[in-house]
Design a protein around this motif. Structure first.
Motif, mmCIF file in Angstrom:
data_model
loop_
_atom_site.group_PDB
_atom_site.id
_atom_site.type_symbol
_atom_site.label_atom_id
_atom_site.label_comp_id
_atom_site.label_asym_id
_atom_site.label_seq_id
_atom_site.Cartn_x
_atom_site.Cartn_y
_atom_site.Cartn_z
ATOM 1 N N ALA A 110 16.200 -10.685 -5.693
ATOM 2 C CA ALA A 110 16.649 -11.874 -4.967
ATOM 3 C C ALA A 110 16.583 -13.153 -5.799
ATOM 4 O O ALA A 110 15.807 -13.274 -6.746
ATOM 5 N N ILE A 111 17.407 -14.128 -5.383
ATOM 6 C CA ILE A 111 17.282 -15.501 -5.873
ATOM 7 C C ILE A 111 16.030 -16.100 -5.234
ATOM 8 O O ILE A 111 15.845 -16.016 -4.014
ATOM 9 N N ILE A 112 15.192 -16.713 -6.047
ATOM 10 C CA ILE A 112 13.934 -17.277 -5.557
ATOM 11 C C ILE A 112 14.002 -18.800 -5.614
ATOM 12 O O ILE A 112 14.341 -19.380 -6.637
ATOM 13 N N GLY A 113 13.679 -19.448 -4.503
ATOM 14 C CA GLY A 113 13.682 -20.899 -4.437
ATOM 15 C C GLY A 113 13.141 -21.370 -3.087
ATOM 16 O O GLY A 113 12.946 -20.564 -2.186
ATOM 17 N N ARG A 114 12.875 -22.663 -2.884
ATOM 18 C CA ARG A 114 13.126 -23.653 -3.908
ATOM 19 C C ARG A 114 12.202 -23.548 -5.113
ATOM 20 O O ARG A 114 12.554 -24.018 -6.202
ATOM 21 N N TYR A 115 11.041 -22.980 -4.916
ATOM 22 C CA TYR A 115 10.093 -22.951 -6.027
ATOM 23 C C TYR A 115 9.618 -21.534 -6.284
ATOM 24 O O TYR A 115 8.871 -20.959 -5.489
ATOM 25 N N GLY A 116 10.058 -20.960 -7.407
ATOM 26 C CA GLY A 116 9.581 -19.648 -7.803
ATOM 27 C C GLY A 116 8.127 -19.713 -8.234
ATOM 28 O O GLY A 116 7.708 -20.662 -8.889
ATOM 29 N N ALA A 120 -0.605 -24.064 -5.623
ATOM 30 C CA ALA A 120 -1.983 -23.962 -5.136
ATOM 31 C C ALA A 120 -2.155 -24.596 -3.761
ATOM 32 O O ALA A 120 -1.801 -25.766 -3.546
ATOM 33 N N LYS A 121 -2.652 -23.791 -2.849
ATOM 34 C CA LYS A 121 -2.970 -24.229 -1.489
ATOM 35 C C LYS A 121 -1.775 -24.871 -0.784
ATOM 36 O O LYS A 121 -1.940 -25.614 0.194
ATOM 37 N N GLY A 122 -0.562 -24.598 -1.296
ATOM 38 C CA GLY A 122 0.651 -25.100 -0.652
ATOM 39 C C GLY A 122 0.754 -26.608 -0.649
ATOM 40 O O GLY A 122 1.418 -27.177 0.224
ATOM 41 N N THR A 123 0.155 -27.272 -1.626
ATOM 42 C CA THR A 123 0.102 -28.735 -1.620
ATOM 43 C C THR A 123 0.516 -29.309 -2.967
ATOM 44 O O THR A 123 0.123 -28.805 -4.020
ATOM 45 N N PHE A 124 1.329 -30.348 -2.931
ATOM 46 C CA PHE A 124 1.640 -31.115 -4.142
ATOM 47 C C PHE A 124 1.931 -32.555 -3.749
ATOM 48 O O PHE A 124 2.303 -32.842 -2.603
ATOM 49 N N VAL A 129 3.351 -39.347 -2.307
ATOM 50 C CA VAL A 129 3.416 -38.672 -1.001
ATOM 51 C C VAL A 129 2.961 -37.225 -1.170
ATOM 52 O O VAL A 129 3.467 -36.502 -2.037
ATOM 53 N N THR A 130 2.009 -36.803 -0.340
ATOM 54 C CA THR A 130 1.512 -35.435 -0.395
ATOM 55 C C THR A 130 2.306 -34.552 0.560
ATOM 56 O O THR A 130 2.492 -34.894 1.741
ATOM 57 N N HIS A 131 2.778 -33.440 0.043
ATOM 58 C CA HIS A 131 3.578 -32.491 0.835
ATOM 59 C C HIS A 131 2.787 -31.205 1.034
ATOM 60 O O HIS A 131 2.134 -30.710 0.104
ATOM 61 N N HIS A 132 2.865 -30.676 2.259
ATOM 62 C CA HIS A 132 2.129 -29.459 2.616
ATOM 63 C C HIS A 132 3.133 -28.342 2.930
ATOM 64 O O HIS A 132 3.927 -28.460 3.869
ATOM 65 N N LEU A 133 3.079 -27.294 2.145
ATOM 66 C CA LEU A 133 3.997 -26.174 2.278
ATOM 67 C C LEU A 133 3.314 -25.008 2.986
ATOM 68 O O LEU A 133 2.093 -24.985 3.142
ATOM 69 N N SER A 179 9.485 -27.392 4.383
ATOM 70 C CA SER A 179 8.688 -28.605 4.121
ATOM 71 C C SER A 179 8.923 -29.222 2.746
ATOM 72 O O SER A 179 8.150 -30.073 2.298
ATOM 73 N N TYR A 180 9.998 -28.829 2.073
ATOM 74 C CA TYR A 180 10.359 -29.472 0.803
ATOM 75 C C TYR A 180 11.186 -30.723 1.078
ATOM 76 O O TYR A 180 12.055 -30.716 1.964
ATOM 77 N N PRO A 181 10.961 -31.790 0.325
ATOM 78 C CA PRO A 181 11.746 -33.012 0.530
ATOM 79 C C PRO A 181 13.130 -32.905 -0.097
ATOM 80 O O PRO A 181 13.339 -32.184 -1.092
#
Length: 389
Positions: A110-116, A120-124, A129-133, A179-181
């Motif tokens: 499969a095509i993997i995205g948005r982030y292959g 860590a902990k679904g957070t960046f 701005v902190t995003h929670h995935l 939850s990606y911007p």
């Protein structure tokens, strides 16, 4: 790279499998093709959530590849051995139900995205701005979330040239999806080359700052899909360094040398020997599931080469990306049955995922995966097959 498989078993009845094999043209002895005009054909392949799924078959006389609009999945890849016989060398399911019913936990083809890979902990944090995935690989985020690009239906456009044939897949991921911007417009183009290659061109734009790391998650067995272990395949990786991980397979931030460890593939080595070692990094992943830092090159450079002496097939991976995730199929556990009707067990296939590094948004010393408005995400990877006499 894949998460542990906690999905229900994908039990395929023998009669159903045999019927499907006939339908998709995989039953019986493989055929040999010396040459031919590039062609592409389309057929219905079921539906998901009311959306029709299609399967495209691309041929150029030397390769035959089947691609699904669901997940942009490489379902089968048939390439010749030293005798010219075409055999499918990628793992996958015979029908759409296999991918949808299992949730495609191994991400076959499969095509993997948005982030292959993992975050860590679904957070960046991006621009303060902190995003929670989604946490879909406890305790981390993996491969774009619960419903990533691998589980979406893509729009397809056939491409036929004088000497090439391809398929352009497009999809718009709305702002906030998983939850990606930002609204991300993505195009992935598969092209069969005359020299036994599958070229993948990735392109994306955004209307808001976001992170992007696209790849393909094909599993390969150069002896043929469903034929057993890849332990004897010999692997070379063009990398003298790798990114070590913690017990949850998140990079520590260090970039270590491979010399003197089972991570050293600077010269061809059998996969099985190191994959069963007691080296702490191998123990963490139950085998190889790590990112190698590719030695610098300009443009499209060689990332890896794999050789199967039995069939004579080789696979060379070329890419513009800085990293390569080598995953040795460690979480295949015999509960999934493939296009051949055989069970997939640990080490029955390997993935070589070209990429930026795992968890890059949380490591300032890693190559950036940030994409901003006006910028273009553009990478290329080629899976180049060949014959070793």
């Amino acid at each position: 790279m894949a998460a542990p498989n906690h999905a229900p078993r994908n039990l395929v009845r023998a009669a159903t499998v045999l019927l499907m094999l006939v339908v998709v043209g995989l039953a019986g002895a493989p055929t040999s093709h010396a040459g031919g005009k590039p062609t592409i054909s389309k057929e219905a392949f079921g539906s998901v959530g009311g959306q029709a799924v299609e399967r495209y078959t691309l041929t150029n006389g030397r390769l035959r590849v089947r691609i699904l609009t669901y997940g942009g999945i490489l379902q089968t890849v048939e390439t010749p051995d030293r005798h010219g016989t075409l055999t499918n060398v990628t793992l996958g399911f015979p029908d759409l139900a296999g991918y949808v019913g299992s949730g495609n936990p191994p991400y076959f083809g499969a095509i993997i995205g948005r982030y292959g890979n993992r975050i860590a902990k679904g957070t960046f944090t991006l621009d303060g701005v902190t995003h929670h995935l989604a946490i879909n690989n406890d305790p981390n985020h993996l491969h774009g979330g619960v419903t990533g690009f691998d589980k979406r239906v893509w729009q397809a456009t056939p491409l036929v040239g004088r000497d090439t044939v391809g398929l352009r897949l497009t999809r718009t991921s709305p702002d906030g999806e998983e939850s990606y911007p930002g609204t991300l417009r993505t195009t992935v183009t598969y092209t069969l080359t005359r020299d036994l290659g599958i070229r993948m061109d990735y392109r994306a734009t955004t209307d808001e700052a976001t992170i992007v790391n696209l790849t393909n998650h094909a599993y390969w067995n150069l002896g043929g899909e469903g034929t057993g272990t890849i332990d004897d395949h010999r692997l070379l990786i063009n990398a003298s360094r790798y990114t070590p991980v913690d017990a949850t397979l998140i990079p520590t931030g260090a970039i270590d040398r491979v010399a003197g460890t089972p991570m050293d593939f600077t010269k061809p080595a059998a996969i099985g020997a190191g994959n069963r070692s007691g080296f702490p990094q191998i123990v963490y992943g139950r085998g190889y599931d790590h990112n190698w830092v590719l030695n610098p090159f300009t443009g499209l450079g060689t990332a890896a080469k794999v050789t199967d002496r039995g069939s004579g097939r080789t696979l060379t991976v070329l890419t513009t990306e800085p990293g390569l995730q080598f995953y040795a199929g460690n979480f295949l556990d015999g509960t999934l049955y493939g296009t051949s009707g055989r069970a997939y067990r640990q080490g029955d296939g390997f993935a070589l995922e070209t990429q930026h590094f795992p968890d890059s948004p949380n490591h300032a010393n890693f190559p950036s995966t940030v994409l901003r408005p006006g910028g273009v995400y553009a990478t290329t990877t080629v899976y180049q097959f060949g014959i070793s006499r």
